[in-house]
Design an enzyme around this catalytic site. Sequence first.
Site, short mmCIF file in Angstrom:
data_model
loop_
_atom_site.label_atom_id
_atom_site.label_comp_id
_atom_site.label_asym_id
_atom_site.label_seq_id
_atom_site.Cartn_x
_atom_site.Cartn_y
_atom_site.Cartn_z
N HIS A 86 2.64 34.87 9.59
CA HIS A 86 3.25 35.29 8.33
C HIS A 86 2.76 34.36 7.22
O HIS A 86 2.30 33.24 7.50
CB HIS A 86 4.77 35.21 8.42
CG HIS A 86 5.38 36.24 9.32
ND1 HIS A 86 6.70 36.61 9.24
CD2 HIS A 86 4.85 37.00 10.32
CE1 HIS A 86 6.97 37.53 10.14
NE2 HIS A 86 5.85 37.78 10.82
N GLU A 118 4.26 32.52 5.01
CA GLU A 118 4.92 31.22 4.93
C GLU A 118 4.49 30.28 6.05
O GLU A 118 4.18 29.11 5.80
CB GLU A 118 6.46 31.38 4.97
CG GLU A 118 7.04 32.18 3.83
CD GLU A 118 7.16 33.67 4.12
OE1 GLU A 118 8.01 34.32 3.48
OE2 GLU A 118 6.42 34.20 4.97
N CYS A 160 11.64 35.75 6.44
CA CYS A 160 12.24 36.31 7.65
C CYS A 160 12.86 35.17 8.46
O CYS A 160 12.65 33.99 8.13
CB CYS A 160 11.17 37.05 8.46
SG CYS A 160 10.05 35.93 9.33
N CYS A 194 10.19 32.55 9.59
CA CYS A 194 9.65 31.75 8.49
C CYS A 194 10.71 30.80 7.95
O CYS A 194 10.41 29.64 7.64
CB CYS A 194 9.12 32.66 7.39
SG CYS A 194 7.66 33.59 7.89
#
Length: 160
Positions: free
Chosen positions: A57, A59, A87, A90
């Site tokens: 992801h 991040e 999320c 993250c």
Amino acid sequence: MEQKQVHEEFMRMAIQLSETNVLDSLGGPFGAIVVKDNQVIAKSANLVTTTNDPTAHAEVSAIRLACQALNTFDLSGCIIYTSCEPCPMCLSAIYWAKIQIIYYANTKVDAANIGFDDNFIYEEINKPMSERQLPIKQLLRDEAQQAFKLWDQSAMRNDY
């Protein structure tokens, strides 16, 4: 430049990463920037589909790059600007990295509306392990305790 404007400029960079990622067919519509002392340390867009890595992801990828750039696993004093509310994975990574503050643009509801719905994870986390959809079974705890004992006595121990 006023501090609000500085934050907005960094957020615009994260948003631009998210847009470019989609336009260049590199991955999902997410971008993140890690900043320290008003300097960009690292930036990344979502790389899940291009790297076949479900943890890539924006991040998490930006955190990995920032840690490499600063040669540390502790990002205290850093700020993360992300194009979407993090999320659960993250958010956990941000906490583990000790990032000082999160700025985000889109919400998790906005993400859910385009097919990125993490609500089931939030619901699963709150359930007892025995009621979760993914079976979780403990095995060989007594044997595994040895590694913890070794760590507890290790001279290289570095709590994080």
